[in-house]
Scaffold this active site. Structure first.
Site, mmCIF file in Angstrom:
data_model
loop_
_atom_site.group_PDB
_atom_site.id
_atom_site.type_symbol
_atom_site.label_atom_id
_atom_site.label_comp_id
_atom_site.label_asym_id
_atom_site.label_seq_id
_atom_site.Cartn_x
_atom_site.Cartn_y
_atom_site.Cartn_z
ATOM 1 N N GLY A 251 49.027 45.335 43.046
ATOM 2 C CA GLY A 251 48.503 43.978 43.034
ATOM 3 C C GLY A 251 48.017 43.546 44.393
ATOM 4 N N PRO A 252 47.308 42.428 44.457
ATOM 5 C CA PRO A 252 46.802 41.918 45.735
ATOM 6 C C PRO A 252 47.944 41.536 46.668
ATOM 7 C CG PRO A 252 45.745 40.831 43.851
ATOM 8 C CD PRO A 252 46.911 41.590 43.313
ATOM 9 N N LYS A 257 55.230 41.516 45.060
ATOM 10 C CA LYS A 257 55.661 42.870 44.691
ATOM 11 C C LYS A 257 57.024 43.190 45.301
ATOM 12 C CE LYS A 257 51.859 44.611 46.400
ATOM 13 N NZ LYS A 257 51.104 43.375 46.659
ATOM 14 N N THR A 258 57.177 42.924 46.585
ATOM 15 C CA THR A 258 58.462 43.184 47.233
ATOM 16 C C THR A 258 59.553 42.274 46.682
ATOM 17 O OG1 THR A 258 57.262 43.804 49.243
ATOM 18 C CG2 THR A 258 59.610 43.367 49.460
ATOM 19 N N GLU A 475 25.412 21.834 54.123
ATOM 20 C CA GLU A 475 26.424 21.664 53.083
ATOM 21 C C GLU A 475 25.855 20.922 51.876
ATOM 22 O OE1 GLU A 475 29.068 23.249 53.230
ATOM 23 O OE2 GLU A 475 28.940 23.834 55.334
ATOM 24 N N HIS A 478 24.129 23.470 49.659
ATOM 25 C CA HIS A 478 25.085 24.198 48.814
ATOM 26 C C HIS A 478 25.480 23.360 47.601
ATOM 27 C CE1 HIS A 478 25.651 27.728 51.197
ATOM 28 N NE2 HIS A 478 26.088 27.073 52.259
#
Length: 697
Positions: A251-252, A257-258, A475, A478
């Site tokens: 996974g990312p 995970k840990t 901006e 966008h």
């Protein structure tokens, strides 16, 4: 005495052993080197001071005078530098010469008359003492006086020579040991092959269980079987079943995970060995394989237990990669030893091997085959429901205000991993404490989200009016292009307040949680990304360096469309997947010809030019809205969804931008001219676009 004090005393009485409290073990304060140094010092002192005798030391000129007067009976020349002699009895008895007087010594005994008569002196190198004594003896015989008996001898100082050889050797060895200890506590010669795994006590004070892991429901269901196996292995082995020997968490970064691996150890109540993949590799050849063997040996002794290898791609990369740059034999030897240990591991021992990585594509196929890491569990970024659970976990120790709505926060943070949500909660608590508040309010969480996304707000940064106007139109470009396209994410916030290291402005979007993107969706996103650069060119007739990140993003997306996704008619339905399958060799051995490479470059330029012209057409049609939005930005600096709806009108595609879904009807009524509440909706949300950078490319 209160009830709490009585309970504390009772608990202390129960925890005290029957034979009294145990004192901590005391280790010797002196090492063996200190004892050895003391012994050598005493030995040197003994040989230098205690082995000699008490004799008087006289000057050489006085010695020659005593010889001329006949007070000297015998002389011994040692190494032609030292003279040892003995006075006559008459000279000592009559007091004609000075002799030492001392009390009786317990170690060396009483001072005898023989010792009193002895003396020593130092002979100069340029004086011929032998000729002097011969001349004196001739005169003494002629006059009938006693002569002086003299001899010469060579004395070898074996102890001094021994010290000359041994002392430098001892000094070198001591310096070597000292340097090894300074480099690392585990760098000693005898411990160089020991593994560096940290053993966590699963039943200790910092025990982690599945309750501490919010979300990840599917992953917890997968590992629940492992927990059941560690608690009751006979349940599986009784029917002949075998649990997977290795479980790979993929996974990312920051998705837990840990933490999930620690929860497995905490639920099962077994020892938990944790080690990083880079801890196996050392500067010495063969150390990695030795540490793998030592780790598995300790695991067998403490079974049932869990071995967790974090970032296993450090040693688990495919063998044979990077041949052009030279292969790492030590890393491959470590991987080979790991493969052998896992293949020969007996699952009946109750030892589970878990590993985590965010690069499963680079792992060696032998590591993923059945019998080793044969089960892969995806730990993906949480969805909205899981983010809500994560917020509940990380805010349970915070004092929250009445206006805090965790559901709203979960909606404002799409794409956030668990570690990022924990950072948001911590930043919100720090901001509230800095302001002297009694509780963490919703405003603090919103500012923390802005801070995590775009960086620290720089209120005192001085920007020239010209640059500020360029950023405002950038901006606004966008926001307008993204507002009128079908497949772009809703704009929820536009700001020209400097943030982060070099960000002069940024736009935030509320991305939908999707997993597939069509060609039209990618083109719309590229058009929105290039809208800022096109707005600058359209308004000012020149371009700036602020669009560097936009150009990087659209170039990356265009190459992915052509090379990876097969979205080009001229190149065809092919996927070369340069970033995944071929790895490092892609830079040296591309799987296509030079003609195809030229065609790919042409297609990328064509796609970018098309989205550029598309953005120009939109901005030319909405030029009045571009000017209005830029002026409002220069006036207010930060615009929320309410301001965007007032200026740009209804969004033609999709829902109105609202992080929590509670303000959609209010924003729709605003377009119909109906009255609304005076509170502006300015809920920040994670951006799909990095803040514009003021640095030149």
């Amino acid at each position: 005495m209160s009830q709490n004090e009585r309970d504390s005393l009772e608990l202390e009485r129960k925890n005290t052993p029957p034979d009294g409290p145990r004192l901590p073990e005391r280790r010797p304060r002196f090492s063996v080197w200190i004892y050895l140094a003391i012994f050598l010092a005493l030995l040197v002192h003994f040989f230098l001071f205690w082995t000699g005798t008490d004799t008087s030391t006289i000057e050489y000129s006085q010695f020659l005078e005593y010889v001329e007067k006949g007070y000297v009976e015998r002389v011994e020349i040692v190494n032609d530098t030292k003279v040892q002699g003995r006075f006559t009895e008459a000279a000592v008895r009559e007091g004609l010469v000075s002799v030492p007087v001392r009390q009786t010594d317990l170690l060396r005994g009483a001072q005898t008359p023989e010792l009193i008569r002895r003396f020593t002196t130092t002979k100069p190198a340029d004086h011929d003492l032998t000729s002097f004594l011969l001349a004196y003896n001739e005169r003494a015989r002629a006059e009938g006086r006693p002569t002086v008996q003299f001899t010469a001898r060579i004395e070898e100082n074996w102890f001094g020579g021994l010290l000359t050889w041994i002392f430098p050797l001892i000094l070198i060895v001591a310096l070597w040991v000292f340097l090894l200890r300074r480099m690392s506590p585990s760098s000693q010669v005898l411990n160089i092959g020991k593994n560096r795994a940290i053993l966590y006590d699963a039943m200790g004070d910092h025990r982690v269980t599945f309750k501490d892991v919010a979300g990840l429901d599917e992953a917890k269901e997968e590992v629940a079987e492992i927990v059941e196996f560690l608690k009751n292995p006979k349940k599986f082995t009784r029917l002949g079943g075998k649990l997977p020997k290795g479980v790979l968490l993929v996974g990312p970064p920051g998705t837990g995970k840990t933490l999930l691996a620690k929860a497995v150890a905490g639920e099962a109540g077994v020892p938990f060995f944790s080690i990083s993949g880079s801890d196996f590799v050392e500067m010495f050849v063969g150390v990695g394989a030795a540490r793998v063997r030592d780790l598995f040996r300790q695991a067998k002794e403490k079974a049932p237990c869990i071995i967790f290898i974090d970032e296993i791609d450090a040693i688990g990369r495919s063998r044979g990669r990077g041949i052009m740059m030279g292969a790492n034999d030590e890393r491959e030897n470590t991987l080979n030893q790991l493969l052998v240990e896992m293949d020969g591991f007996n699952t009946d021992k109750g030892v589970i091997i878990m590993a985590a990585t965010n690069r499963p594509d680079v792992l060696d196929p032998a590591l993923l085959r059945p019998g080793r890491f044969d089960r892969q569990i995806l730990i993906d970024k949480p969805d909205r429901r899981e983010r809500l659970e994560i917020f509940k976990v990380h805010t349970r120790d915070l004092i929250l205000g009445d206006d805090v709505d965790l559901e709203v926060l979960a909606g404002q943070t799409p794409g956030f991993a668990g570690a990022e949500i924990a950072n948001v909660c911590n930043e919100a608590a720090l901001l509230a404490a800095r302001k002297g508040k009694e509780a963490v309010e919703m405003e603090d969480f919103e500012q923390a989200i802005d801070r995590v996304i775009a960086g620290l707000e720089k209120k005192n940064k001085i920007i020239s009016p010209e640059e500020r106007e360029i950023v405002a139109y950038h901006e606004a470009g966008h926001a307008i292009v993204g507002w009128f396209l079908r497949y772009t994410d809703p704009v929820v916030k536009v700001s020209i307040v400097p943030r982060g290291l070099a960000a002069l402005g940024y736009a935030q979007y509320l991305p939908e949680e999707r997993y597939l993107y069509t060609k039209e969706a990618l083109l719309d996103r590229m058009t929105m990304a290039i809208g800022g650069r096109v707005a600058e060119e359209l308004v000012f007739g020149r371009i700036s360096t602020g669009a560097q990140n936009d150009l990087e993003r659209i170039t990356r997306m265009a190459y992915a469309m052509v090379v990876d996704y097969g979205m080009s008619e001229r190149v065809g339905y092919v996927s070369f997947n340069l970033s995944g399958q071929y790895g490092e060799q892609a830079f040296f051995d591309k799987p296509y010809s030079e003609e195809t490479a030229r065609l790919i470059d042409e297609e990328v330029r064509r796609i970018i030019n098309e989205v550029r012209e598309r953005a120009r057409r939109i901005l030319e049609e909405k030029r009045d809205k571009l000017e209005a939005l830029a002026r409002r930005l220069l006036e207010k600096e930060v615009l929320g969804p309410r301001d965007l709806v007032e200026i740009l009108g209804p969004r033609p595609y999709g829902d109105y931008p609202s992080p929590n879904g509670k303000d959609v009807e209010e924003l729709k009524d605003l377009q119909k001219g109906e009255p609304t509440s005076s509170s502006a909706v300015e809920a920040p949300a994670p951006q799909t676009e990095r803040p514009e950078s003021s640095s030149a490319p």
